[in-house]
Design a protein around this motif. Sequence first.
Motif, PDB file in Angstrom:
ATOM      1  N   SER A 202       1.125  -1.839  -0.156  1.00 38.09           N
ATOM      2  CA  SER A 202       0.014   0.040  -0.036  1.00 38.09           C
ATOM      3  C   SER A 202       0.858   1.530  -0.077  1.00 38.09           C
ATOM      4  O   SER A 202       2.085   1.326   0.695  1.00 38.09           O
ATOM      5  CB  SER A 202      -1.063   0.014   1.457  1.00 38.09           C
ATOM      6  N   PRO A 203       0.439   2.155  -0.622  1.00 38.76           N
ATOM      7  CA  PRO A 203       1.164   3.713  -0.433  1.00 38.76           C
ATOM      8  C   PRO A 203       1.137   4.386   0.316  1.00 38.76           C
ATOM      9  O   PRO A 203       0.553   3.445   1.538  1.00 38.76           O
ATOM     10  CB  PRO A 203       0.144   4.995  -1.844  1.00 38.76           C
ATOM     11  N   PRO A 204       2.059   5.145   0.884  1.00 36.74           N
ATOM     12  CA  PRO A 204       2.189   5.904   2.268  1.00 36.74           C
ATOM     13  C   PRO A 204       0.340   6.815   2.770  1.00 36.74           C
ATOM     14  O   PRO A 204      -0.027   6.898   1.515  1.00 36.74           O
ATOM     15  CB  PRO A 204       2.658   7.445   2.794  1.00 36.74           C
ATOM     16  N   VAL A 205      -0.160   6.124   3.823  1.00 38.95           N
ATOM     17  CA  VAL A 205      -1.396   6.979   4.481  1.00 38.95           C
ATOM     18  C   VAL A 205      -1.575   8.744   4.112  1.00 38.95           C
ATOM     19  O   VAL A 205      -0.589   9.258   4.329  1.00 38.95           O
ATOM     20  CB  VAL A 205      -2.323   6.706   5.593  1.00 38.95           C
ATOM     21  N   ASP A 206      -2.320   9.242   3.654  1.00 41.55           N
ATOM     22  CA  ASP A 206      -2.394  10.508   3.478  1.00 41.55           C
ATOM     23  C   ASP A 206      -3.541  11.040   3.782  1.00 41.55           C
ATOM     24  O   ASP A 206      -3.008  12.255   4.688  1.00 41.55           O
ATOM     25  CB  ASP A 206      -3.211  10.604   1.339  1.00 41.55           C
ATOM     26  N   VAL A 207      -4.853   9.743   4.268  1.00 43.85           N
ATOM     27  CA  VAL A 207      -5.604  11.081   5.065  1.00 43.85           C
ATOM     28  C   VAL A 207      -6.567   9.693   6.057  1.00 43.85           C
ATOM     29  O   VAL A 207      -6.545   8.924   5.696  1.00 43.85           O
ATOM     30  CB  VAL A 207      -6.768  11.668   4.407  1.00 43.85           C
ATOM     31  N   LEU A 208      -6.084  10.167   7.782  1.00 39.12           N
ATOM     32  CA  LEU A 208      -7.129   8.979   8.401  1.00 39.12           C
ATOM     33  C   LEU A 208      -8.014  10.089   8.711  1.00 39.12           C
ATOM     34  O   LEU A 208      -7.809  11.258   9.285  1.00 39.12           O
ATOM     35  CB  LEU A 208      -6.041   8.602   9.221  1.00 39.12           C
ATOM     36  N   VAL A 209      -9.018   9.381   9.007  1.00 39.65           N
ATOM     37  CA  VAL A 209     -11.050   9.859   8.940  1.00 39.65           C
ATOM     38  C   VAL A 209     -10.998   9.296  10.219  1.00 39.65           C
ATOM     39  O   VAL A 209     -11.579   7.618  10.074  1.00 39.65           O
ATOM     40  CB  VAL A 209     -11.481  10.036   7.981  1.00 39.65           C
TER      41      VAL A 209
END
Length: 264
Positions: A202-209
């Motif tokens: 997986s790519p790096p996390v951009d947004v966590l909600v």
Amino acid sequence: MLSALVSRVQDFVAAKAQDALLAVLRAGPVPQHVAFVMDGNRRYARRQHKVVWEGHADGFEALRRTLEICMRLGVRCVSVYAFAIENFKRSQDEVDALMSLAEDKLTEMCKHGELLDRHGIRLNVLGRKDLLPPRVQDVVRRAEHMTRHNDRAVLNLCMPFASRDDIATAVAASVSDALASDAPHITEAAVAAHIATAAAGSPPVDVLVRTSGVRRLSDFLTWQTCEDAQIQFSPKYWPDFGLWDFVPVLLDYQRKVWAAPVDA
């Protein structure tokens, strides 16, 4: 008959408005990896005078709805906190209901023509899968195998998961690698490569909600969100979360991307 016709017209107009909104959002920068702490199912159930497992069932429908939105926006990877290792401490009835629900929904989602198949989504179940009941482990293996050929997007279903366990596992794997190669020390990059989401490609996390108004990470993706990820909190309970709750998150992400220095 007239009321039915009016309802169909309203649904048609709402669908067209949603299509237009998604097209506008796609024109700006879109996060490639969005993570969700799907919080509030139990409080939602109490508010709706439902039993707890019904709140979790409605939560799975919210996952389906949100995943569809993400795919239409062009999000490459979605990670969700489906079950924490700590959740095994809940009542046995609730844990059993959650395991049965996971078994049923995983089977359903992987049917031909269902959401994962239609959007070419590869499913990864991340975490301590050995802690799941054998019947759920069997479904997980089948679901992961059935979606291995999908290469357009990724869904990381984190269950049972805890960041501390994830980091400890990554460190142990890095130590094992270092001993095997006689490396003088363990690097941050070596540990990062063994973190569950990275190991799954997986790519790096951009947004966590996180939904439900609670402002904490609760041991979810703490390594992945410690540097560049944007963390957003929504007051909505997860089963109520939808496009109009996601829009402010996306607009804030786009605003921050546009405002970032060119060489950042």
